[in-house]
Design a protein around this motif. Structure first.
Motif, PDB file in Angstrom:
ATOM      1  N   TYR A 102      -1.301  -3.529   8.926  1.00 61.30           N
ATOM      2  CA  TYR A 102      -0.083  -3.337   8.137  1.00 61.30           C
ATOM      3  C   TYR A 102       1.147  -3.159   9.015  1.00 61.30           C
ATOM      4  CZ  TYR A 102      -3.430  -1.046   4.848  1.00 61.30           C
ATOM      5  OH  TYR A 102      -4.471  -0.696   4.038  1.00 61.30           O
ATOM      6  N   TYR A 108       0.514   5.271   0.934  1.00 56.34           N
ATOM      7  CA  TYR A 108      -0.292   6.306   1.565  1.00 56.34           C
ATOM      8  C   TYR A 108       0.442   7.639   1.489  1.00 56.34           C
ATOM      9  CZ  TYR A 108      -3.606   3.163   3.938  1.00 56.34           C
ATOM     10  OH  TYR A 108      -4.595   2.258   4.221  1.00 56.34           O
ATOM     11  N   TYR A 149      -5.148  -8.803   8.620  1.00 58.45           N
ATOM     12  CA  TYR A 149      -5.568  -7.402   8.652  1.00 58.45           C
ATOM     13  C   TYR A 149      -4.702  -6.610   9.605  1.00 58.45           C
ATOM     14  CZ  TYR A 149      -9.371  -9.252   5.981  1.00 58.45           C
ATOM     15  OH  TYR A 149     -10.088  -9.866   5.009  1.00 58.45           O
ATOM     16  N   ARG A 198     -12.593  -5.707   1.360  1.00 57.10           N
ATOM     17  CA  ARG A 198     -11.895  -4.621   0.691  1.00 57.10           C
ATOM     18  C   ARG A 198     -10.400  -4.888   0.574  1.00 57.10           C
ATOM     19  NH1 ARG A 198     -15.563  -0.550   0.020  1.00 57.10           N
ATOM     20  NH2 ARG A 198     -17.340  -0.701   1.411  1.00 57.10           N
ATOM     21  N   ASP A 199     -10.057  -6.176   0.455  1.00 57.45           N
ATOM     22  CA  ASP A 199      -8.673  -6.523   0.160  1.00 57.45           C
ATOM     23  C   ASP A 199      -7.688  -5.870   1.116  1.00 57.45           C
ATOM     24  OD1 ASP A 199      -9.640  -6.351  -3.231  1.00 57.45           O
ATOM     25  OD2 ASP A 199      -9.174  -8.163  -2.114  1.00 57.45           O
ATOM     26  N   ASP A 200      -7.987  -5.913   2.356  1.00 56.54           N
ATOM     27  CA  ASP A 200      -7.092  -5.418   3.404  1.00 56.54           C
ATOM     28  C   ASP A 200      -6.946  -3.904   3.433  1.00 56.54           C
ATOM     29  OD1 ASP A 200      -5.025  -8.079   2.295  1.00 56.54           O
ATOM     30  OD2 ASP A 200      -6.476  -8.131   3.924  1.00 56.54           O
ATOM     31  N   LYS A 201      -7.671  -3.167   2.627  1.00 61.35           N
ATOM     32  CA  LYS A 201      -7.538  -1.713   2.610  1.00 61.35           C
ATOM     33  C   LYS A 201      -7.990  -1.155   3.952  1.00 61.35           C
ATOM     34  CE  LYS A 201     -10.325   0.783   0.018  1.00 61.35           C
ATOM     35  NZ  LYS A 201     -10.879   1.392  -1.215  1.00 61.35           N
ATOM     36  N   ILE A 202      -7.195  -0.265   4.523  1.00 63.43           N
ATOM     37  CA  ILE A 202      -7.498   0.329   5.821  1.00 63.43           C
ATOM     38  C   ILE A 202      -7.791   1.807   5.634  1.00 63.43           C
ATOM     39  CG2 ILE A 202      -6.593   0.917   8.100  1.00 63.43           C
ATOM     40  CD1 ILE A 202      -4.983  -1.597   8.104  1.00 63.43           C
ATOM     41  N   ILE A 203      -8.882   2.259   6.221  1.00 63.69           N
ATOM     42  CA  ILE A 203      -9.258   3.664   6.210  1.00 63.69           C
ATOM     43  C   ILE A 203      -8.930   4.245   7.581  1.00 63.69           C
ATOM     44  CG2 ILE A 203     -11.131   5.312   5.904  1.00 63.69           C
ATOM     45  CD1 ILE A 203     -10.420   3.699   3.416  1.00 63.69           C
ATOM     46  N   PHE A 204      -8.210   5.349   7.596  1.00 61.22           N
ATOM     47  CA  PHE A 204      -7.764   5.960   8.837  1.00 61.22           C
ATOM     48  C   PHE A 204      -8.614   7.169   9.200  1.00 61.22           C
ATOM     49  CE2 PHE A 204      -3.747   3.945   9.980  1.00 61.22           C
ATOM     50  CZ  PHE A 204      -3.469   3.223   8.833  1.00 61.22           C
ATOM     51  N   ARG A 232      -5.292  -4.657  16.935  1.00 57.88           N
ATOM     52  CA  ARG A 232      -6.307  -5.002  15.956  1.00 57.88           C
ATOM     53  C   ARG A 232      -7.424  -5.742  16.680  1.00 57.88           C
ATOM     54  NH1 ARG A 232      -4.196  -9.171  12.032  1.00 57.88           N
ATOM     55  NH2 ARG A 232      -4.842 -10.653  13.639  1.00 57.88           N
ATOM     56  N   ASP A 280     -12.560  -3.687   6.280  1.00 52.56           N
ATOM     57  CA  ASP A 280     -13.554  -4.754   6.267  1.00 52.56           C
ATOM     58  C   ASP A 280     -13.088  -5.876   5.357  1.00 52.56           C
ATOM     59  OD1 ASP A 280     -15.260  -2.772   4.125  1.00 52.56           O
ATOM     60  OD2 ASP A 280     -14.985  -4.871   3.603  1.00 52.56           O
ATOM     61  N   GLU A 281     -13.713  -7.002   5.551  1.00 49.30           N
ATOM     62  CA  GLU A 281     -13.266  -8.252   4.942  1.00 49.30           C
ATOM     63  C   GLU A 281     -13.319  -8.216   3.432  1.00 49.30           C
ATOM     64  OE1 GLU A 281     -14.086 -12.630   6.567  1.00 49.30           O
ATOM     65  OE2 GLU A 281     -15.784 -11.743   5.509  1.00 49.30           O
ATOM     66  N   PHE A 335      -8.482  -0.825  14.275  1.00 47.70           N
ATOM     67  CA  PHE A 335      -7.079  -0.705  14.635  1.00 47.70           C
ATOM     68  C   PHE A 335      -6.823   0.613  15.361  1.00 47.70           C
ATOM     69  CE2 PHE A 335      -5.831  -3.943  11.517  1.00 47.70           C
ATOM     70  CZ  PHE A 335      -6.857  -3.855  10.582  1.00 47.70           C
ATOM     71  N   TYR A 348      -3.219   2.980  15.713  1.00 45.03           N
ATOM     72  CA  TYR A 348      -1.810   3.176  15.416  1.00 45.03           C
ATOM     73  C   TYR A 348      -1.328   4.410  16.167  1.00 45.03           C
ATOM     74  CZ  TYR A 348      -1.551  -0.132  11.508  1.00 45.03           C
ATOM     75  OH  TYR A 348      -1.531  -1.275  10.727  1.00 45.03           O
ATOM     76  N   PHE A 398       0.845  -1.193   0.000  1.00 46.79           N
ATOM     77  CA  PHE A 398       0.000   0.000   0.000  1.00 46.79           C
ATOM     78  C   PHE A 398       0.880   1.242   0.000  1.00 46.79           C
ATOM     79  CE2 PHE A 398      -3.839  -2.329   1.271  1.00 46.79           C
ATOM     80  CZ  PHE A 398      -3.282  -3.480   1.779  1.00 46.79           C
ATOM     81  N   PHE A 413      -4.009   7.239  15.733  1.00 49.79           N
ATOM     82  CA  PHE A 413      -4.966   7.034  14.651  1.00 49.79           C
ATOM     83  C   PHE A 413      -5.805   5.796  14.907  1.00 49.79           C
ATOM     84  CE2 PHE A 413      -3.527  10.157  11.619  1.00 49.79           C
ATOM     85  CZ  PHE A 413      -2.193  10.336  11.911  1.00 49.79           C
ATOM     86  N   TYR A 416     -12.543  -5.001  10.823  1.00 49.67           N
ATOM     87  CA  TYR A 416     -11.447  -4.941  11.773  1.00 49.67           C
ATOM     88  C   TYR A 416     -11.192  -3.498  12.151  1.00 49.67           C
ATOM     89  CZ  TYR A 416     -10.636  -9.716  10.282  1.00 49.67           C
ATOM     90  OH  TYR A 416     -10.793 -11.046  10.014  1.00 49.67           O
TER      91      TYR A 416
END
Lengths: 113, 115
Positions: A102, A35, A100, B99-105, B50, B96-97, B35, B37, A33, B91, B33
């Protein structure tokens, strides 16, 4: 493990120049990824790859931005031509697909003057 | 659509006080999921925790604890007996399951611990 490695750590360039940021993911991680972090917009996902294939590049702000992942151990993010508003910290992160969460690299602080 | 809201932009507390960082999320998915950070002044992003959507048990790790409540779509983070080294931007994030592991912060909360 050395973690996710990004280079350079800092880059200062003049407007109009081409900039290439580099990332080496953790060995065995198959998702990568990119960012961008700015004060105004926070952490924005630009693009991500699964098994070296770009899956979603909807976050890439303009055609001036491009990213490649020629193999499992290397990715680049290129800006051509660069503009002052591209100044930001660019992070690369990797994970195993389906795991899940990173691991982030240390980031590249880009300043375009 | 997915969204993470951290309403507290900046918090300052005196060392040894407890502090809670709020996080509210939105998702249509049943499997997701959450998280947290940490980004210290040095700039790196450090993974803290997580939690998956099926596990609502609170988690404690030393002075850190997390309170996940699906009923209010919140995943709050508490630091007990804060220390100056806890000063950082924190953060909250969501994936979600599907979305190919994409994480929204979220936008982050800047925490200042004053000596």
């Amino acid at each position: 493990d050395a973690g996710v490695i990004q280079s350079p750590r800092h880059e200062v360039t003049e407007m109009g120049q081409e900039v290439t940021l580099r990332c080496k993911p953790i060995s065995g991680h198959n998702s990568l990824f990119w960012y961008r972090q700015t004060m105004m917009r926070g952490l924005e996902l630009l693009i991500y790859f699964n098994n070296n294939v770009p899956i979603d590049d909807s976050g890439m702000p303009e055609d001036r931005f491009s990213a490649k992942m020629p193999n499992a151990s290397f990715s680049t993010l290129k800006i051509q031509p660069s503009e002052p508003r591209d100044s930001a910290v660019y992070f690369c992160a990797s994970t195993e697909q389906g795991v899940y969460g990173y691991t982030f690299g240390s980031g590249t602080r880009l300043t375009v003057v | 659509a997915q969204k993470v809201t951290q309403a507290q932009t900046e918090i300052s507390v005196v060392e040894k006080e407890d502090v809670t960082l709020d996080c509210v999320y939105e998702t249509r998915d049943t499997t997701y999921y959450l998280f947290w950070y940490k980004q210290p002044p040095s700039g790196e992003l450090v993974f803290l925790i997580r939690r998956n959507s099926f596990d609502e048990q609170n988690e404690i790790s030393g002075r850190y604890s997390w309170n996940f409540q699906k009923s209010t779509s919140s995943f709050n983070f508490t630091i007990t007996a804060s220390q100056v080294v806890d000063s950082a931007v924190y953060f909250c994030a969501l994936s979600d399951e599907n979305r190919d592991d994409k994480i929204i912060f979220g936008k982050g909360t800047r925490l200042h611990i004053l000596p």
